[in-house]
Design a protein around this motif. Structure first.
Motif, PDB file in Angstrom:
ATOM      1  N   PHE A  47      -2.550  -2.110  10.685  1.00 19.20           N
ATOM      2  CA  PHE A  47      -3.343  -1.452   9.052  1.00 19.20           C
ATOM      3  C   PHE A  47      -3.702  -0.517   9.447  1.00 19.20           C
ATOM      4  N   ILE A  73       2.105  -4.264   5.971  1.00 18.15           N
ATOM      5  CA  ILE A  73       2.683  -5.947   5.266  1.00 18.15           C
ATOM      6  C   ILE A  73       3.494  -6.074   6.232  1.00 18.15           C
ATOM      7  N   SER A  74       4.960  -4.908   5.619  1.00 18.45           N
ATOM      8  CA  SER A  74       6.238  -5.679   6.009  1.00 18.45           C
ATOM      9  C   SER A  74       6.492  -5.752   7.356  1.00 18.45           C
ATOM     10  N   THR A 130       6.701  -9.192   0.457  1.00 13.38           N
ATOM     11  CA  THR A 130       6.002  -8.186   1.566  1.00 13.38           C
ATOM     12  C   THR A 130       6.972  -6.923   1.399  1.00 13.38           C
TER      13      THR A 130
END
Length: 200
Positions: free
Chosen positions: A38, A150-151, A167
């Motif tokens: 992130f 997220i993926s 996702t």
């Protein structure tokens, strides 16, 4: 001080682009795990937020200047350009990303070059529509970076399952937003040309 923040934003825009490329390298190497995925998204949000900071400082310190008025849109264009080009690179320059990315970046380079070569004429002031275009592009890029993170944490999810689609929904929304921003880029460029003709 506001101009210093804007200049720093220009430098940090390149740093965000580097983080996106590094994310891609780690993903290819199978090391894109943990909360660090992130980081590109968090860095992007931080740098984008400084746009509000330098504006607030300029107004609060009564330090609005012609230099700041010129640097501010350039900093925005550097951030969007660095992110869009690196995202297109990570996607191997497929048309789904490269066409809108090159449209937005090309338009921004052209308009900046025209504005600066003409001494920033009144007819080429940043319009409300252009500001909306930048806002849409920034939100869309943020969604893409969040969706990528997220993926990456759900790589083992079965393809086209509900979890797989869920996702990747944020990533797809970001991609749609980039296309919308590209269309707005063409429209605002036409507005600028029309305003310039009227001025002549």
């Amino acid at each position: 001080m506001p101009n210093t923040v804007t200049i720093l934003r220009c430098v940090l825009a390149i740093w965000v682009g580097f983080l996106i490329l590094e994310f891609g390298r780690q993903l290819d190497a199978g090391r894109a795990t943990g909360s660090w995925v992130f980081l590109p998204f968090a860095a992007f949000v931080f740098v984008a937020a400084t746009d509000w900071l330098d504006g607030a400082l300029a107004r609060g310190l009564d330090a609005v200047s012609p230099l700041g008025a010129r640097l501010d849109p350039i900093a925005d264009k550097l951030l969007t350009g660095a992110c869009l080009l690196t995202l297109a690179h990570l996607d191997s320059w497929t048309w789904t990303v490269s066409i809108p990315a090159l449209t937005i970046v090309g338009r921004d380079l052209l308009m900046t070059a025209i504005r600066e070569s003409m001494g920033n004429p009144r007819g080429l002031k940043v319009t409300r529509a252009a500001k909306w275009k930048t806002a849409v592009a920034l939100v869309a890029i943020g969604a893409c970076l969040l969706g990528m993170a997220i993926s990456a944490l759900a790589l083992d999810t079965e393809r086209f399952s509900a979890a797989w689609i869920g996702t990747r929904a944020v990533l797809m929304a970001g991609l749609v937003g980039i296309w919308v921003a590209a269309i707005m880029s063409v429209m605002t460029a036409a507005d600028y040309v029309s305003a310039l003709r009227q001025q002549d």
